[in-house]
Design an enzyme around this catalytic site. Structure first.
Site, PDB file in Angstrom:
ATOM      1  CD  GLU A  31      -1.484  -2.578   4.977  1.00  0.00           C
ATOM      2  OE1 GLU A  31      -1.491  -3.117   3.852  1.00  0.00           O
ATOM      3  OE2 GLU A  31      -1.441  -3.223   6.048  1.00  0.00           O
ATOM      4  NE  ARG A 256      -2.263  -2.968  -9.390  1.00  0.00           N
ATOM      5  CZ  ARG A 256      -2.178  -3.411  -8.135  1.00  0.00           C
ATOM      6  NH1 ARG A 256      -2.955  -4.382  -7.720  1.00  0.00           N
ATOM      7  NH2 ARG A 256      -1.321  -2.875  -7.299  1.00  0.00           N
ATOM      8  CE  LYS A 266       2.466  -1.837  -0.860  1.00  0.00           C
ATOM      9  NZ  LYS A 266       1.413  -1.446   0.104  1.00  0.00           N
TER      10      LYS A 266
END
Length: 561
Positions: A31, A256, A266
């Site tokens: 994104e 991850r 983030k």
RNA sequence: UGAGGGAUCGUCUAGUGGCAGGACGACGGGUUCUGGCCCCGUUAACCUAGGUUCGAAUCCUAGUCCCUCAGCCA
């Protein structure tokens, strides 16, 4: 070929059974709402690497369905980072926003099939109707609307008749489903927000769960790889594609990346940037690809790292030492050796004529003879590293101390005769040494050996530069593990950046190009900072230190004492 | 206490019924004009308890612990 993992095993089998006609089609779907970091590199290397190894293709697709957070700036930075890492998506640069019209049609199809409805409940009400982990939810009073009414309402949603949040389109699944995501998930919401690509053409935007699977389907993806937190979403991924009876890729989840001494969320990264704790997204201490790049890491080092850490389903945290090992391995092979003195201590060679100077031959890289050699100036007054002198030599000390002889790399053997001190402070400010003219180039004909070899620069010829030393941004191994009420930022390493304004380097380095990498002999790998360097005035970032055996010896000596 | 996942050297990861292997780290040694690189060696693991089997990290049963999910974010 990369080491095996469970995803390769799945693909191996699919290729063998002809499940996808032997095709392998993956995608990297960021994104564009932030900068890529080392965790994304794992996904990029996985998706592009798999496609490459199996003779397939990997698309770059921007999952841009939330216009309030996304921008072209992020798109550009992501493209630059993927390219820098060494991967090529050719002409397959896709955007979910390019699929908006088709997605809308799919939604209409779902409504006509009685599998989606427009709901007038407020966000708060929807939450209440959803139930909890242990209690079932209950149906919305609007769940029973006719297809015609749903179609009408959905059209008017698109036409902008309603305010943000007034209505949503929901899938009609099961409000008692044990998986909360299946309790009539939202498919479309109203957002009167301009999109960075579609501008004001839309005021309704599709949700991730509706968009992602259908985008994969449209692109004929075979293996849709994502991280573990999407395991719960797989049921919905499959439901949407089954409900529409369209091409159906397989979603596979992997763990991850987590790194010691690092945060990769983030939210936390943004907090560091916005809080001014670091010098932007590309601060060399940041785990962002732009930060790592500015720090001096190479694409090959990152790729090797990603190969080494493997891919699995278990949550894990990789020791940052492995990342550091990967970049040392690459730079050891490829970085030109030069001499730089970080904390200069003046050395006068008392038996070297004052008016004399000479040039000495120095190899550029012992690992790579084809790198050639250069000439470096030598004269009566030099600088050596302050740390390389001790008034009282500890056990196993190979370096300079009163009476000790050492080799100056590529130059001569010198012997320390006297340490001159500042009368006020008692600090050693200068060393008086003598050199042996018979050892030119660093060899002694009589076969006598010296234990230590030091780096140095000629005082009159050296260039003064700024050097920035970096250490882990967080002192704690796991910065995320904070006690209740404590902020993760309290774990920040106060010494993560040390600026040394008065370092001395070989004259040739005055013109070092931004981004170029060197090994400062015996110190570490350094990179010319692209942001703060000026022509003739380079600023060097320390990428990583060299392994330091002496530091370990000294440490264990201290521990014993 | 619903559903979905996961547990192998200190760390990451292979192994899918037949000698538990590799990498990083740590430790020791060799080599060396970088106390770097390189080379050699040492250390060190199958979550627990049962069961099946000649043989189990792997299959079965029962536990324990960890992760994810109640956004109109992705």
């Amino acid at each position: 070929m990369a080491p095996s993992n469970f995803i390769r095993a799945i693909i191996d089998e699919d290729v063998e059974t002809g499940k996808w006609d032997g095709r392998v089609m993956t995608r990297f779907p960021p994104e564009p709402n932030g900068y890529l970091h080392i965790g994304h590199a794992k996904s990029i290397c996985l998706n592009f690497g798999l496609a490459n190894d199996f003779g397939g293709r990997c698309n770059l697709r921007f999952d841009d369905t939330d216009p309030s957070k996304e921008s072209m700036e992020y798109v550009e930075s992501i493209k630059a980072d993927v390219r820098w890492l060494g991967f090529d998506w050719q002409d397959r640069e896709y955007y979910a926003s390019d699929y908006f019209e088709r997605l809308y049609d799919y939604a209409v199809t779902l409504i006509k099939a009685g599998k989606a409805y427009v709901d007038d409940l407020s966000p708060e009400e929807i939450r209440q109707y959803r139930g909890t982990l242990t209690e079932p939810g209950k149906n919305s009073p609007y769940r029973g609307r006719s297809v015609a009414e749903n179609l009408d309402l959905f059209t008017r949603m698109r036409d902008g008749e309603f305010e943000d949040g007034a209505r949503v389109l929901r899938a009609k699944i099961d409000m008692a489903a044990p998986n909360l995501l299946m309790r009539d998930p939202t498919l479309y919401r109203i957002k009167h927000v301009s999109h960075y690509r579609t501008a004001d053409r839309w005021c309704i935007y599709p949700m991730y769960d509706f968009t992602h699977c259908l985008s994969d389907s449209i692109e004929k993806i075979t293996h849709s790889l994502c991280t573990l937190e999407f395991e719960i979403n797989r049921e919905l991924y499959d439901w949407v594609l089954d409900a529409l009876a369209v091409y159906h890729p397989q979603q596979i989840e992997f763990a991850r990346l987590n790194l010691t001494h690092t945060v990769l969320s983030k939210r936390k990264l943004i907090e560091l940037v916005k809080g001014g704790i670091v010098d932007g997204w590309d601060d060399p201490r940041m785990p962002t690809l732009s930060g790592i790049r500015r720090r001096g890491y190479t694409p090959a080092a990152i790729r090797n790292f990603c190969e080494r850490i493997g891919v699995a389903k278990a949550n894990s945290t990789v020791d940052i030492a492995l990342l550091e090992h990967s970049v040392r391995e690459d730079l050891n092979q490829n970085a030109m050796r030069v001499m730089a003195v970080l904390n200069p201590l003046k050395v006068v060679i008392t038996n070297y004529p004052e008016d004399r100077q000479e040039e000495l031959e120095a190899d550029n890289n012992p690992e790579n003879p084809s790198a050639g050699s250069r000439r470096i100036p030598f004269s009566r007054v030099l600088y050596v590293e302050r740390d390389d002198f001790r008034e009282e030599a500890p056990r196993k000390w190979f370096r300079l101390a009163p009476g000790r002889e050492v080799r100056l790399k590529h130059a001569y053997y010198i012997t320390c005769n006297e340490a001159v001190k500042d009368e006020q402070t008692g600090e050693v400010i200068e060393l008086h040494c003598t050199y042996d003219p018979q050892t030119r180039g660093g060899w002694s004909q009589d076969g006598r050996k010296v234990k230590g070899t030091l780096h140095w620069v000629s005082s009159a010829h050296a260039v003064e530069v700024e050097v920035r030393l970096y250490d882990h941004l967080f002192s704690k191994e796991d910065p995320n593990a904070v006690a209740g009420g404590e902020d993760f930022k309290e774990g920040i390493n106060p010494d993560s950046l040390q600026i040394l304004p008065n370092c001395r380097v070989e004259p040739a380095l005055a013109d070092a190009k931004p981004g170029s990498r060197y090994q400062f002999l015996r110190l570490g790998y350094f990179c010319v900072d692209p942001k703060y360097s000026a022509p003739g005035k380079p600023v060097f970032n320390r990428t990583v230190t060299l392994r330091d055996t002496w530091a370990k010896i000294e440490k264990s000596q201290k521990n014993k004492a």
